[in-house]
Design an enzyme around this catalytic site. Structure first.
Site, PDB file in Angstrom:
ATOM      1  N   ARG A 171      23.729 -52.612 -12.676  1.00 52.04           N
ATOM      2  CA  ARG A 171      25.044 -52.025 -12.970  1.00 52.04           C
ATOM      3  C   ARG A 171      24.847 -50.611 -13.506  1.00 52.04           C
ATOM      4  NH1 ARG A 171      28.740 -56.221 -13.668  1.00 52.04           N
ATOM      5  NH2 ARG A 171      30.320 -54.632 -13.233  1.00 52.04           N
ATOM      6  N   PRO A 203      38.177 -56.791 -10.917  1.00 49.05           N
ATOM      7  CA  PRO A 203      39.175 -56.889 -11.991  1.00 49.05           C
ATOM      8  C   PRO A 203      38.572 -57.524 -13.242  1.00 49.05           C
ATOM      9  CG  PRO A 203      40.093 -57.620  -9.902  1.00 49.05           C
ATOM     10  CD  PRO A 203      38.613 -57.455  -9.690  1.00 49.05           C
ATOM     11  N   GLU A 204      38.698 -56.839 -14.374  1.00 44.53           N
ATOM     12  CA  GLU A 204      38.187 -57.350 -15.642  1.00 44.53           C
ATOM     13  C   GLU A 204      39.369 -57.782 -16.512  1.00 44.53           C
ATOM     14  OE1 GLU A 204      35.104 -57.863 -16.096  1.00 44.53           O
ATOM     15  OE2 GLU A 204      34.112 -56.606 -14.599  1.00 44.53           O
ATOM     16  N   LYS A 252      38.606 -63.780 -17.715  1.00 40.01           N
ATOM     17  CA  LYS A 252      39.132 -63.218 -16.472  1.00 40.01           C
ATOM     18  C   LYS A 252      39.864 -64.262 -15.633  1.00 40.01           C
ATOM     19  CE  LYS A 252      35.081 -61.437 -15.386  1.00 40.01           C
ATOM     20  NZ  LYS A 252      34.055 -60.690 -14.638  1.00 40.01           N
TER      21      LYS A 252
END
EC number: 3.2.2.23
Length: 278
Positions: free
Chosen positions: A267, A2-3, A58
């Site tokens: 990434r 979750p960002e 976040k």
């Protein structure tokens, strides 16, 4: 993971149910998260009121009477407001009870966090995990050309790729992996370009793109790759709008060039080699 958009969607979902309510009980089912959940929360929080729910990067910040409860969703965490009578599920780690309502942290991989910052130790911005965060993308500090100037000044003499520069979150917070790829595409900037070589016009386009992409993601309920659901249990729908992310080999929606993929700092990055020339 979750960002910022997913955390903001969560905040918007839980705030109307919890603000102004008093905690009746705290249950720590499994406190072995990224950092141990403070055991004394079961004694500290009952009787305290949720005076407001904010977000910093976040982190969700629940302002209580004597301090702030910080919640991070980690890799797979979700927060839901449910009737207290609903049975606990596997991977429910911490619950805050509000009479007939319950706020439950569900975290299968246990990379989330529930921490406490007493007001007696100073403003919440002094909490160690928040001290080095960049500016908020929707704050007045990042509005208009102020955001462009922040990106320009903080990127000077930086040889790191612009995507990794954004992911670090020290200039502006909340631009996670999906939103980096999308923002850089919208700004027409190659993700491997050295941050220190960004021009002012490029920084201006990038600041505008960051705000635009994050706003669209929040409006779409965030992105659900595997685990994320909002406080009502619904997935986000931003992934159907992406122009480059997870579209390797598919035609660019602007120029029809096949979307490219590469790995940066472990990434996955997606980009259009034609629209984002190095």
């Amino acid at each position: 993971m979750p960002e910022l958009p997913e955390v903001e969607v969560t905040r918007l979902g839980i705030a109307p149910h919890l603000e102004g309510r008093k905690v009746s009980a705290v249950k720590i089912i499994d406190g072995r998260l990224r950092w141990p959940v403070p055991a004394n929360l079961t004694k500290t929080l009952p009787g305290q009121t949720v005076n407001g729910i904010e977000r910093r990067g976040k982190y969700l910040l629940l302002e209580m009477d004597t301090g702030y409860l910080l919640i991070h969703l980690g890799m797979t965490g979700t927060l839901r407001v449910l009737p207290s009578s609903d049975p606990l599920k596997t991977h429910d780690r911490v619950t805050l009870e509000f009479g007939k309502l319950s706020l439950r942290l569900h975290d299968p991989r246990k990379f989330g966090a529930v921490l406490w910052h007493p007001k007696s130790k100073g403003p919440i911005k002094k909490f160690i995990l928040l001290q080095k965060l960049g500016v908020e993308p929707f704050s007045s500090e990042f509005s208009g050309e102020l955001g462009a100037e922040i990106l320009y000044q903080t990127s000077r003499k930086r040889s790191v790729a612009v995507k990794q520069f954004l992911l670090a979150g020290q200039a502006v917070v909340g631009v996670g992996n999906i939103y980096c790829s999308e923002s850089l595409f919208e700004a027409g900037i190659h993700p491997a370009k050295a941050a220190g070589k960004l021009t002012r016009p490029q920084c201006s386009r990038l600041a505008k793109a960051v705000r635009s992409i994050l706003k669209k993601a929040i409006e779409a309920g965030g992105s659900s790759l595997k685990d994320f659901v909002n406080s009502d249990g619904d997935p986000g729908h931003f992934m159907v709008q992406t122009k480059v992310y997870d579209r390797k080999g598919l035609p660019c929606k602007v120029c029809k060039t096949p979307i490219s993929q590469m790995v940066q700092g472990q990434r996955t990055t997606y980009f259009c080699s034609q629209c984002q020339k190095r």
